[in-house]
Design an enzyme around this catalytic site. Structure first.
Site, mmCIF file in Angstrom:
data_model
loop_
_atom_site.group_PDB
_atom_site.id
_atom_site.type_symbol
_atom_site.label_atom_id
_atom_site.label_comp_id
_atom_site.label_asym_id
_atom_site.label_seq_id
_atom_site.Cartn_x
_atom_site.Cartn_y
_atom_site.Cartn_z
ATOM 1 N N THR A 14 53.080 3.532 101.945
ATOM 2 C CA THR A 14 53.962 2.922 100.946
ATOM 3 C C THR A 14 55.440 3.106 101.318
ATOM 4 O OG1 THR A 14 52.306 3.459 99.285
ATOM 5 C CG2 THR A 14 54.500 2.915 98.468
ATOM 6 N N VAL A 15 55.850 4.346 101.514
ATOM 7 C CA VAL A 15 57.275 4.600 101.751
ATOM 8 C C VAL A 15 57.675 4.147 103.166
ATOM 9 C CG1 VAL A 15 59.119 6.316 101.678
ATOM 10 C CG2 VAL A 15 57.145 6.564 100.161
ATOM 11 N N LYS A 106 57.545 16.787 99.390
ATOM 12 C CA LYS A 106 57.936 17.906 98.515
ATOM 13 C C LYS A 106 56.936 19.056 98.541
ATOM 14 C CE LYS A 106 56.010 14.478 95.837
ATOM 15 N NZ LYS A 106 56.250 13.098 95.577
ATOM 16 N N VAL A 133 62.782 14.774 95.995
ATOM 17 C CA VAL A 133 63.014 15.051 94.565
ATOM 18 C C VAL A 133 63.632 13.819 93.912
ATOM 19 C CG1 VAL A 133 64.123 16.547 92.870
ATOM 20 C CG2 VAL A 133 63.522 17.460 95.118
ATOM 21 N N GLY A 135 62.706 10.710 93.822
ATOM 22 C CA GLY A 135 62.589 9.411 94.499
ATOM 23 C C GLY A 135 63.942 8.885 94.935
ATOM 24 N N ILE A 137 66.747 8.734 93.330
ATOM 25 C CA ILE A 137 67.943 9.341 92.724
ATOM 26 C C ILE A 137 68.574 10.320 93.722
ATOM 27 C CG2 ILE A 137 68.820 10.732 90.804
ATOM 28 C CD1 ILE A 137 66.266 9.956 89.247
ATOM 29 N N GLU A 190 48.116 9.306 90.822
ATOM 30 C CA GLU A 190 47.280 9.538 91.992
ATOM 31 C C GLU A 190 45.818 9.366 91.581
ATOM 32 O OE1 GLU A 190 48.502 10.309 94.986
ATOM 33 O OE2 GLU A 190 50.550 10.309 94.232
ATOM 34 N N LYS A 205 58.960 20.032 93.177
ATOM 35 C CA LYS A 205 60.339 19.515 93.181
ATOM 36 C C LYS A 205 61.312 20.562 92.641
ATOM 37 C CE LYS A 205 58.563 14.835 92.685
ATOM 38 N NZ LYS A 205 58.039 13.881 91.691
#
Ligand SMILES: NC(=O)c1ccc[n+]([C@@H]2O[C@H](COP(=O)([O-])OP(=O)(O)OC[C@H]3O[C@@H](n4cnc5c(N)ncnc54)[C@H](OP(=O)(O)O)[C@@H]3O)[C@@H](O)[C@H]2O)c1
Length: 438
Positions: A14-15, A106, A133, A135, A137, A190, A205
């Site tokens: 995904t990322v 994390k 931590v 996403g 932000i 999840e 986090k």
């Protein structure tokens, strides 16, 4: 301009896919912001045949992560595999090979902070982890740079979007199970949602935030962790209607007066008119209080392909700029100064916490039960601020909600142990801490 900086990607899920999109869509911007060209040199994933919705030159793809780490042209390795192994081994190898590393992992950072930070330091390599931590932000960089002159007095984080989504749905009347099923159906939770709803992900986090804020590591085992799985929609409703408060799963890292820190994850009642109460759904928020700046608040998407990729690529740009300037690996960062790894922070045991509490008793509908509960609380020096009694849910069983004045956690726990053994108690009492976020 220099020859440019080559980046290797480990994990094209995904990322990783989002990172690829940003590289493709914002090439010029990346160059302007970093002062050099940044290109993807290699991408490793176990499956390089699946259609990921982004087109790349197939010669970039490999199933062998080692090929990325060992590539002499690659200066920055981005780890987006997740989990402990093999991600940890890859990161350590990359650092030892003198590569700078960006990770969103994390769990790995929280569990193996010292080893990773000391390896980075010993190898004069940088490790950055903005995406680990909150996403998208940029709170890690804020703690490291923007808030650097501040003694951080407290951090209050809504940093698990799944848990916050579930609480938001429960506020609309859904049960915990219904809200969780919906979060899973929408792809927020999840497959095994335990890390989200039992607080483990928030804990990971928080460990990173505490290390950033206080400059020393916190052992994950020192963090008191409770999840949201014991809450009912009624607790949320009563909190709002009777007490004008919201229930949020908070990660809290706070300095105490006697030079200890509190690091705790649990549902908390917060004032209904506080900005953090307006954080709904999958959004994340962090309320960070510094001694000079006062309270600050960060808000945004705490997960998802593009927000998380935004944070990852911000780290890549930062390192690329440092490589371009010839200072990468030499810029001291608070989170891996030698003394940061030396000792854990002294953490205040949860039993010593002084707080106000909301208690939900589930008892048989009998005359004198409230008086008996009040008597046991009073024996421990605990005084009552408010009592809310509702009609029986089921035949002869009633919920009684009691808000108590400030008390020590160990006294509250002891009183509840006694009350929960009384013949009138139908199910264990729920206790939620009431948090003043200022
Ligand atoms: N998703 C988010 O919103 C989000 C937000 C913040 C942080 N993060 C963090 O970002 C990281 C990545 O998350 P994600 O959601 O992108 O995970 P993901 O979709 O599961 O992607 C991970 C990828 O890594 C691949 N992989 C596994 N073992 C590998 C190996 N040995 N070599 C190369 N590739 C390997 C997987 O391949 P297979 O699937 O073929 O096994 C998968 O494609 C995690 O640390 C996560 O905690 C994610």
């Amino acid at each position: 301009m220099s020859q440019g900086v080559k980046v290797g990607l480990l994990g094209w899920g995904t990322v990783g896919t989002g990172v690829t999109r940003i590289f493709q869509n914002s090439q010029d911007l990346l160059a302007k912001r970093s002062g050099t060209t940044i290109t993807l040199g290699k991408i490793a994933d176990l499956d390089i045949t699946r259609d990921r919705g982004v087109k790349v030159d197939r010669s970039l793809l490999t199933t062998n992560a080692e090929a990325v780490i060992q590539d002499p042209e690659i200066q920055i390795v981005v780890e987006l595999i997740g989990g402990i192994e093999p991600a940890k081994g890859f990161i350590l190898k990359a650092l030892k090979a003198g590569k700078h590393v960006v990770t969103a992992n994390k769990a790995l950072l929280a569990e193996h902070w010292d080893e990773i930070m000391s390896t980075a330091r010993d190898s004069s390599a940088d490790i950055y982890f903005e995406a680990a931590v909150g996403g998208g932000i940029p709170v890690v960089q804020a703690l490291n740079d923007g808030l650097a002159p501040n003694h951080i007095q407290g951090i209050f984080g809504i940093i698990n979007g799944t848990a916050n989504y579930i609480l938001s749905q429960m506020k609309k009347g859904q049960s915990f199970d219904e809200a969780l099923a919906e979060a899973q159906a929408k792809g927020f939770a999840e497959a095994d949602p335990a890390l989200d709803v039992k607080g483990g992900d928030t804990m990971h986090k928080l460990v990173i935030l505490a290390a950033m804020a206080f400059g020393r590591r916190v052992a994950p085992s020192d963090v008191h962790v409770e999840g949201i799985d014991q809450l009912t929609a009624q607790d949320i409703l009563y909190a709002r209607e009777e007490l004008d408060k919201e229930i949020k799963l908070l990660g809290i890292a706070k300095q105490t007066k006697d030079k200890q820190v509190q690091v705790r994850v649990h549902p908390a009642l917060i004032p209904g008119d506080h900005l953090m109460s307006a954080v709904h759904g999958v959004y994340n928020s962090l309320y960070v209080i510094g001694d000079a700046v006062g309270p600050t608040m960060f808000y945004g998407k705490g997960a998802g392909e593009m927000p998380t990729a935004s944070a990852v690529v911000s780290d890549v740009i930062f390192i690329a700029r440092n490589i371009h300037m010839g200072v990468a690996g030499n810029v001291p960062s608070v989170y891996y100064l030698p003394q940061a790894a030396a000792d854990s922070l002294p953490v205040e045991p949860i039993a010593e916490l002084v707080s106000q509490y909301y208690l939900r008793f589930t008892v048989k509908e009998e005359i004198g039960v409230i008086a008996k509960i009040a008597g046991i609380l009073s024996e421990k020096g605990i005084s009552i601020e408010a009592v809310i009694q509702k009609d029986a849910h089921k035949e002869n069983v009633v919920p009684i909600m009691i808000v108590i004045h400030q008390a020590k956690e160990k006294d509250v726990t002891a009183a509840l142990e006694t009350i929960d053994k009384m013949p009138f108690t139908v199910q264990p009492t729920l206790k939620i801490r009431i948090e003043d976020i200022d």
